[in-house]
Design a protein around this motif. Sequence first.
Motif, short mmCIF file in Angstrom:
data_model
loop_
_atom_site.label_atom_id
_atom_site.label_comp_id
_atom_site.label_asym_id
_atom_site.label_seq_id
_atom_site.Cartn_x
_atom_site.Cartn_y
_atom_site.Cartn_z
N VAL A 249 19.41 -26.49 49.08
CA VAL A 249 18.99 -26.22 50.26
C VAL A 249 17.44 -25.37 50.42
O VAL A 249 16.65 -25.51 51.13
CB VAL A 249 19.99 -25.34 51.14
CG1 VAL A 249 19.50 -24.82 52.47
CG2 VAL A 249 21.40 -26.07 51.21
N VAL A 250 17.54 -24.51 49.32
CA VAL A 250 16.50 -23.77 49.07
C VAL A 250 15.23 -24.51 48.97
O VAL A 250 14.08 -24.59 49.51
CB VAL A 250 16.36 -22.56 48.04
CG1 VAL A 250 14.95 -22.01 47.86
CG2 VAL A 250 17.47 -21.53 48.43
N VAL A 251 15.30 -25.69 47.93
CA VAL A 251 14.08 -26.42 47.65
C VAL A 251 13.91 -27.22 48.91
O VAL A 251 12.60 -27.42 49.09
CB VAL A 251 14.87 -27.52 46.40
CG1 VAL A 251 13.72 -28.52 46.44
CG2 VAL A 251 15.00 -26.72 45.17
N LYS A 252 14.65 -28.12 49.75
CA LYS A 252 14.65 -28.63 50.91
C LYS A 252 13.68 -27.81 51.92
O LYS A 252 12.87 -28.50 52.64
CB LYS A 252 15.96 -29.05 51.46
CG LYS A 252 16.51 -30.26 50.60
CD LYS A 252 17.77 -30.97 51.45
CE LYS A 252 18.26 -31.98 50.92
NZ LYS A 252 19.19 -32.57 51.24
N ARG A 253 14.14 -26.38 52.15
CA ARG A 253 13.44 -25.73 53.18
C ARG A 253 11.96 -25.42 52.56
O ARG A 253 11.31 -25.21 53.42
CB ARG A 253 14.31 -24.45 53.34
CG ARG A 253 15.68 -24.52 54.03
CD ARG A 253 16.40 -23.32 54.23
NE ARG A 253 15.64 -22.50 55.41
CZ ARG A 253 16.22 -22.44 56.73
NH1 ARG A 253 17.24 -23.00 57.05
NH2 ARG A 253 15.55 -21.70 57.63
N THR A 254 11.77 -25.21 51.33
CA THR A 254 10.53 -24.79 50.68
C THR A 254 9.73 -26.17 50.98
O THR A 254 8.43 -25.83 51.11
CB THR A 254 10.67 -24.59 49.12
OG1 THR A 254 11.68 -23.54 48.96
CG2 THR A 254 9.32 -24.33 48.57
N ILE A 255 10.08 -27.17 50.89
CA ILE A 255 9.07 -28.50 51.00
C ILE A 255 8.76 -28.86 52.56
O ILE A 255 7.64 -28.85 52.74
CB ILE A 255 9.97 -29.63 50.25
CG1 ILE A 255 10.01 -29.53 48.75
CG2 ILE A 255 9.28 -30.90 50.82
CD1 ILE A 255 11.14 -30.63 48.41
N SER A 256 9.81 -28.36 53.50
CA SER A 256 9.85 -28.65 54.78
C SER A 256 9.17 -27.64 55.74
O SER A 256 8.57 -27.91 56.59
CB SER A 256 11.06 -29.34 55.37
OG SER A 256 11.97 -28.24 55.21
N HIS A 257 9.45 -26.51 55.13
CA HIS A 257 9.22 -25.32 56.03
C HIS A 257 7.58 -25.03 56.32
O HIS A 257 7.02 -25.00 55.03
CB HIS A 257 9.94 -24.08 55.86
CG HIS A 257 9.93 -22.99 57.01
ND1 HIS A 257 8.81 -22.21 57.34
CD2 HIS A 257 10.84 -22.60 57.83
CE1 HIS A 257 8.99 -21.30 58.30
NE2 HIS A 257 10.61 -21.43 58.59
N PRO A 258 6.73 -25.04 57.35
CA PRO A 258 5.48 -24.37 57.57
C PRO A 258 5.03 -23.25 56.80
O PRO A 258 3.96 -23.29 56.16
CB PRO A 258 5.24 -24.43 59.13
CG PRO A 258 6.60 -24.20 59.66
CD PRO A 258 7.45 -24.69 58.67
N VAL A 259 5.90 -22.38 56.53
CA VAL A 259 5.61 -20.75 55.97
C VAL A 259 6.98 -20.78 54.97
O VAL A 259 7.73 -19.98 55.28
CB VAL A 259 5.42 -20.06 56.89
CG1 VAL A 259 5.01 -18.61 55.91
CG2 VAL A 259 4.63 -20.23 57.83
N PRO A 260 6.90 -21.49 54.10
CA PRO A 260 8.22 -21.28 52.91
C PRO A 260 8.21 -20.00 52.29
O PRO A 260 7.13 -19.18 52.08
CB PRO A 260 7.86 -22.33 51.88
CG PRO A 260 6.43 -22.53 51.88
CD PRO A 260 5.83 -22.18 53.42
N LEU A 261 9.52 -19.54 51.88
CA LEU A 261 9.52 -18.11 51.18
C LEU A 261 8.90 -18.21 49.96
O LEU A 261 8.20 -17.23 49.66
CB LEU A 261 11.06 -18.09 50.81
CG LEU A 261 11.61 -16.64 50.24
CD1 LEU A 261 11.32 -15.87 51.28
CD2 LEU A 261 13.08 -16.77 49.86
N MET A 262 8.93 -19.46 49.02
CA MET A 262 8.22 -19.36 47.98
C MET A 262 7.28 -20.69 47.89
O MET A 262 7.52 -21.75 47.82
CB MET A 262 8.98 -19.77 46.77
CG MET A 262 10.01 -18.22 46.44
SD MET A 262 11.36 -18.77 45.22
CE MET A 262 12.55 -19.98 45.96
N PRO A 263 5.88 -20.36 48.34
CA PRO A 263 5.01 -21.55 48.42
C PRO A 263 4.98 -22.35 47.35
O PRO A 263 4.74 -21.94 46.09
CB PRO A 263 3.53 -20.81 48.46
CG PRO A 263 4.02 -19.30 48.89
CD PRO A 263 5.26 -19.10 48.43
#
Length: 463
Positions: A249-263
């Motif tokens: 879930v973290v990886v998917k959100r990192t790839i898709s979110h405009p301002v990811p938690l871990m760029p």
Amino acid sequence: MSQVSTPSENRSMSPWPTFVVTAVAAYISTLDLSIVNVAFAEIAADFPEVSRGTISWVVTAYSILFGSLLVVFGRLADRVGRKKLFQIGSLLFLAGSVLCAIAPTMGMLIAGRAVQGVGGAIMTPASLGLLLSVFSLERRSQAVAWNGAVGALGVASGPTLGALFVDTFGWRSAFWINVPICLVVVLLAARYVKETPRIDSPRPDIGASVFVTLSVASLVWGISRAEEHSFTDSLVVSLFVAAVIFGVVVVKRTISHPVPLMPPAMFTVRSFSVANAATFLFGAAFSANILNNVLFLRSEWKYSVLEAGLYSVLAPVIVAATSFAIGRHISRIGFRRLLVGGPILFAVLVLIGAFIFTESPTPWSKWLPLMFVLGISIGLTFPTLSAATVHSLPPTLFSLGGAINNTSRQIGSAVGVALVVTIQTTSDGLAGFQRGWYFIATCSALAGVVALMQPHVENTNSR
């Protein structure tokens, strides 16, 4: 209200007061990862009605919360102010230490350790961000190396200090020792440390922070439980599955979110990614070796807690001396040479120990000479790993980069300890410890092999 300093003001100020404050914070937060292990038997004696599994949460509660929250608070520190979070973390760590020291029940002791873990997770990444903000680019490797050395010294000296305090003053002294240190840190930070500018940017993905915490917490909890049970235990398997699911879930959100938690761009920086992979492997070897050595001294050579602690004191001293000596020359020597040579030397020395140590105690002729050189190998490695991790990152990601590196080391340590305990049980007596040393040497050698991928030339644009 905290003063906010600009980069130009930071360069005109002496960075050393900030270094002292952050180094002390690094020491106590890592010290508490290992110092309590020595007090386990004494705590159990004071709470005879409590099961061993419950008492293990005195160690586990700190490890889980410290390891799982580092990334979240690293990101937050870069956004809302590093000094502010550093002070909050220091006060929480102080409060948790007091709770542990006065705890009349096991529940309160575990709760105090949980508060300590949260405080350490807030304090650690914020302190690294503060440190990097006051040093010029050409001196950052030295500063981070020294700060990393102090952190490694905290872990390495935990068994020795724990043995001395527990044997002399009782197990509660392992927590009281933090109180005056935390008070000094808070007062010095208020007086000498300047706040860093807050980053004016869109809010990062807060939802991902929840899943990062759940993923790391599930992984660390599963590994910690496997030490006492086994890797096939149903709850251990369930926790590992949960860690993978949350991680996806973290990886998917990192790839898709405009301002990811871990760029994602952080992980394209080769020096950052390679250093974190090597940190995981060397962290596993380092922590597993501490445990394997202490248990060997206690069970095979029949040393008391205090004797085992005293015979373990040399390596931390040499780690500190080597780290401070090498910190001045890291940029000239290069990360790659040190990160290949240090772990390989460590692996060779551990293998030598596996062959020369027998059931008959030989502390002066074999043990201490080997620990002397082993301390040098650790002093060459851990500070360089810390420096290589953040060397090529932009200032806006200093705290987050340091937090990810600390998380890599924490997870590696948990994996190493759990596996070496499992390996020890496959054989009785000396043979079990020898197999443990073989495993440790393998992890360290792999760290050296991974480090071959470090860039030959380290500069701010290295990829």
